[in-house]
Design a protein around this motif. Sequence first.
Motif, PDB file in Angstrom:
ATOM      1  N   TYR A   1      30.413 -32.389 -58.555  1.00 52.25           N
ATOM      2  CA  TYR A   1      28.613 -32.428 -58.626  1.00 52.25           C
ATOM      3  C   TYR A   1      27.992 -32.233 -57.228  1.00 52.25           C
ATOM      4  CZ  TYR A   1      24.590 -35.256 -60.053  1.00 52.25           C
ATOM      5  OH  TYR A   1      22.256 -34.914 -59.898  1.00 52.25           O
ATOM      6  N   ALA A   2      28.367 -32.763 -55.990  1.00 51.54           N
ATOM      7  CA  ALA A   2      27.737 -32.475 -54.644  1.00 51.54           C
ATOM      8  C   ALA A   2      27.739 -30.812 -54.832  1.00 51.54           C
ATOM      9  CB  ALA A   2      28.545 -33.387 -54.423  1.00 51.54           C
ATOM     10  N   LYS A   3      29.051 -30.245 -55.194  1.00 52.45           N
ATOM     11  CA  LYS A   3      29.326 -28.852 -54.515  1.00 52.45           C
ATOM     12  C   LYS A   3      27.974 -27.842 -55.913  1.00 52.45           C
ATOM     13  CE  LYS A   3      31.700 -24.466 -55.338  1.00 52.45           C
ATOM     14  NZ  LYS A   3      33.252 -24.221 -56.021  1.00 52.45           N
ATOM     15  N   TRP A   4      27.759 -28.547 -56.595  1.00 49.55           N
ATOM     16  CA  TRP A   4      25.720 -27.930 -57.100  1.00 49.55           C
ATOM     17  C   TRP A   4      24.536 -28.357 -57.050  1.00 49.55           C
ATOM     18  CZ3 TRP A   4      27.180 -23.434 -58.355  1.00 49.55           C
ATOM     19  CH2 TRP A   4      28.934 -23.495 -59.050  1.00 49.55           C
ATOM     20  N   ARG A   5      24.850 -29.783 -56.603  1.00 50.04           N
ATOM     21  CA  ARG A   5      23.935 -30.700 -56.598  1.00 50.04           C
ATOM     22  C   ARG A   5      23.467 -31.371 -55.326  1.00 50.04           C
ATOM     23  NH1 ARG A   5      21.843 -31.618 -61.468  1.00 50.04           N
ATOM     24  NH2 ARG A   5      19.667 -31.784 -60.207  1.00 50.04           N
ATOM     25  N   VAL A   6      23.785 -31.040 -54.236  1.00 50.35           N
ATOM     26  CA  VAL A   6      23.761 -31.642 -52.767  1.00 50.35           C
ATOM     27  C   VAL A   6      23.835 -30.675 -51.749  1.00 50.35           C
ATOM     28  CG1 VAL A   6      24.341 -33.255 -50.728  1.00 50.35           C
ATOM     29  CG2 VAL A   6      24.546 -33.842 -53.594  1.00 50.35           C
ATOM     30  N   PRO A   7      22.265 -30.482 -51.681  1.00 55.34           N
ATOM     31  CA  PRO A   7      22.398 -28.638 -50.729  1.00 55.34           C
ATOM     32  C   PRO A   7      22.534 -29.114 -49.072  1.00 55.34           C
ATOM     33  CG  PRO A   7      19.965 -29.953 -51.171  1.00 55.34           C
ATOM     34  CD  PRO A   7      21.479 -30.822 -51.988  1.00 55.34           C
ATOM     35  N   ASP A   8      22.854 -30.263 -48.626  1.00 49.53           N
ATOM     36  CA  ASP A   8      23.237 -30.152 -47.032  1.00 49.53           C
ATOM     37  C   ASP A   8      24.624 -30.590 -46.881  1.00 49.53           C
ATOM     38  OD1 ASP A   8      23.067 -31.155 -44.438  1.00 49.53           O
ATOM     39  OD2 ASP A   8      21.036 -31.993 -44.432  1.00 49.53           O
ATOM     40  N   VAL A   9      25.073 -30.379 -46.474  1.00 52.76           N
ATOM     41  CA  VAL A   9      26.609 -30.150 -45.955  1.00 52.76           C
ATOM     42  C   VAL A   9      26.859 -31.111 -45.066  1.00 52.76           C
ATOM     43  CG1 VAL A   9      26.142 -29.234 -43.254  1.00 52.76           C
ATOM     44  CG2 VAL A   9      28.321 -29.060 -45.061  1.00 52.76           C
TER      45      VAL A   9
ATOM     46  N   ALA B   1      37.019 -36.022 -48.259  1.00 50.67           N
ATOM     47  CA  ALA B   1      35.405 -35.793 -48.150  1.00 50.67           C
ATOM     48  C   ALA B   1      35.118 -35.473 -47.300  1.00 50.67           C
ATOM     49  CB  ALA B   1      35.140 -36.886 -49.019  1.00 50.67           C
ATOM     50  N   LEU B   2      34.819 -35.741 -45.998  1.00 48.88           N
ATOM     51  CA  LEU B   2      34.151 -36.340 -45.089  1.00 48.88           C
ATOM     52  C   LEU B   2      34.211 -34.943 -44.140  1.00 48.88           C
ATOM     53  CD1 LEU B   2      33.508 -40.149 -44.490  1.00 48.88           C
ATOM     54  CD2 LEU B   2      31.055 -38.181 -45.210  1.00 48.88           C
ATOM     55  N   SER B   3      35.750 -34.364 -43.736  1.00 46.35           N
ATOM     56  CA  SER B   3      35.715 -33.605 -43.667  1.00 46.35           C
ATOM     57  C   SER B   3      35.913 -32.160 -43.468  1.00 46.35           C
ATOM     58  CB  SER B   3      37.651 -33.232 -43.059  1.00 46.35           C
ATOM     59  OG  SER B   3      38.162 -34.591 -41.965  1.00 46.35           O
ATOM     60  N   GLY B   4      36.090 -31.935 -45.237  1.00 44.95           N
ATOM     61  CA  GLY B   4      35.741 -30.407 -45.720  1.00 44.95           C
ATOM     62  C   GLY B   4      34.262 -30.755 -45.186  1.00 44.95           C
ATOM     63  N   THR B   5      33.512 -31.550 -45.787  1.00 45.03           N
ATOM     64  CA  THR B   5      32.142 -31.622 -45.545  1.00 45.03           C
ATOM     65  C   THR B   5      31.482 -31.144 -44.164  1.00 45.03           C
ATOM     66  OG1 THR B   5      31.593 -33.443 -46.191  1.00 45.03           O
ATOM     67  CG2 THR B   5      31.751 -32.196 -47.733  1.00 45.03           C
ATOM     68  N   SER B   6      32.006 -31.671 -43.635  1.00 41.35           N
ATOM     69  CA  SER B   6      31.520 -31.137 -42.185  1.00 41.35           C
ATOM     70  C   SER B   6      31.581 -30.362 -41.279  1.00 41.35           C
ATOM     71  CB  SER B   6      31.912 -32.903 -41.041  1.00 41.35           C
ATOM     72  OG  SER B   6      33.081 -32.375 -40.911  1.00 41.35           O
ATOM     73  N   MET B   7      33.026 -29.292 -41.933  1.00 39.16           N
ATOM     74  CA  MET B   7      33.071 -28.183 -41.119  1.00 39.16           C
ATOM     75  C   MET B   7      32.047 -27.316 -41.606  1.00 39.16           C
ATOM     76  SD  MET B   7      37.385 -28.682 -41.618  1.00 39.16           S
ATOM     77  CE  MET B   7      38.323 -30.105 -41.141  1.00 39.16           C
ATOM     78  N   GLN B   8      31.842 -26.457 -40.586  1.00 37.22           N
ATOM     79  CA  GLN B   8      31.467 -24.531 -41.179  1.00 37.22           C
ATOM     80  C   GLN B   8      32.125 -24.208 -42.230  1.00 37.22           C
ATOM     81  OE1 GLN B   8      31.601 -22.587 -37.343  1.00 37.22           O
ATOM     82  NE2 GLN B   8      30.217 -23.965 -36.948  1.00 37.22           N
ATOM     83  N   ARG B   9      31.409 -23.615 -42.883  1.00 35.91           N
ATOM     84  CA  ARG B   9      31.476 -23.156 -44.541  1.00 35.91           C
ATOM     85  C   ARG B   9      32.403 -21.093 -43.716  1.00 35.91           C
ATOM     86  NH1 ARG B   9      27.297 -23.592 -48.402  1.00 35.91           N
ATOM     87  NH2 ARG B   9      26.398 -26.223 -48.616  1.00 35.91           N
ATOM     88  N   SER B  10      32.195 -20.925 -42.704  1.00 34.87           N
ATOM     89  CA  SER B  10      33.081 -19.742 -42.021  1.00 34.87           C
ATOM     90  C   SER B  10      34.376 -19.991 -42.094  1.00 34.87           C
ATOM     91  CB  SER B  10      32.922 -19.254 -41.238  1.00 34.87           C
ATOM     92  OG  SER B  10      32.521 -20.278 -40.114  1.00 34.87           O
ATOM     93  N   ALA B  11      34.867 -21.238 -42.080  1.00 35.98           N
ATOM     94  CA  ALA B  11      36.377 -21.585 -41.200  1.00 35.98           C
ATOM     95  C   ALA B  11      37.131 -21.371 -42.501  1.00 35.98           C
ATOM     96  CB  ALA B  11      36.442 -23.402 -41.160  1.00 35.98           C
ATOM     97  N   GLY B  12      37.661 -20.605 -42.027  1.00 31.56           N
ATOM     98  CA  GLY B  12      39.705 -20.108 -43.080  1.00 31.56           C
ATOM     99  C   GLY B  12      39.616 -21.548 -43.917  1.00 31.56           C
TER     100      GLY B  12
END
Length: 324
Positions: free
Chosen positions: A92-100, A153-164
């Motif tokens: 749900y957060a992936k599609w409906r929560v915009p702020d990382v 959850a908190l680690s994955g969403t706080s990282m930059q999306r460019s991270a591998g």
Amino acid sequence: MAFTTVLQAISFALVIVFPNLALMALGFGLQRFTMLNQTFVDTASKLVFNYCLPCLLFLSVIKSQIDYSEQITLIGAGFLTTFVLFFGSVAYAKWRVPDVRDKGVFVQGVFRSNMAIISLSVVTNAYGELGTSVGAVYMGVITILYNVLAVIALSGTSMQRSAGLSQQFFGITVNIIKNPLIIALVCAFVYKGLDLPSLPKPIADTGQLLANTALPLALICTGAALNVKSMFTLSGVSMQASIGRVIIAPLVAVMTGVMMALPPLYFGVLFVMVASPAAAASYVMAKAMGGNDVLAANILAFTTVFSMISLTVGMVLLRLIGWV
């Protein structure tokens, strides 16, 4: 009889939840009158996360009489319910929560409940010492799962999306290993598993004093960070997460209990453990890991009030049906 049961349940719920609400109100009032500033909240939150809560978890586990072998079915139901809520909220957060910065806090608000404070008290009141022992086993195992999933959850969403992918996996692993709450719980289970003697009284007393400050200080900091206007914004992320915690989580627990044909005691413990408000530790962990702490505080405050209503109504209905 049913009306009397409802009144008793509501009265008990109010008695349990009032201290939490009072402490959050104190924090909110002190912040509004500028008696608390952001520096205090930041420092106190780190103290709770790194020392007070770990002491609370460690001591609660080593003092409890835990027997995991007799409650595999209940623990399995807890894992299933938690995973359904976790992966459902992630999707749900992936599609409906915009702020990382909001994503991980949203996920944590949906799947993580206040087992150690609210749930265990309600279970004890409902089922006595037997309920307490069953609830302690459930809490001890699921708390580790909660903390691992919260870190993910908190680690994955706080990282930059460019991270591998490998970099993200490494970062999540490091955060899990370094998490003070997970370290405390693992140490407690090892301590009990080795059947070591009781802690020396000076050490035990010092740890207990730190543990006793965990919840009050966490709730005061939560109240100080509270944004009332945002909390009651129906379109806000906090309201969406609160709906997941107050309505969706109890329904998932009921479906799991029916599907696994849990006996009344285990069904009741599962429902109470899942249907309680968002965990007080969720705010502290979100702040410590760079999540949106205001959002976490709003979810905690809203669910602390309204989860008690859904929990009470749910227990009354389940009891009338004969499932608990």
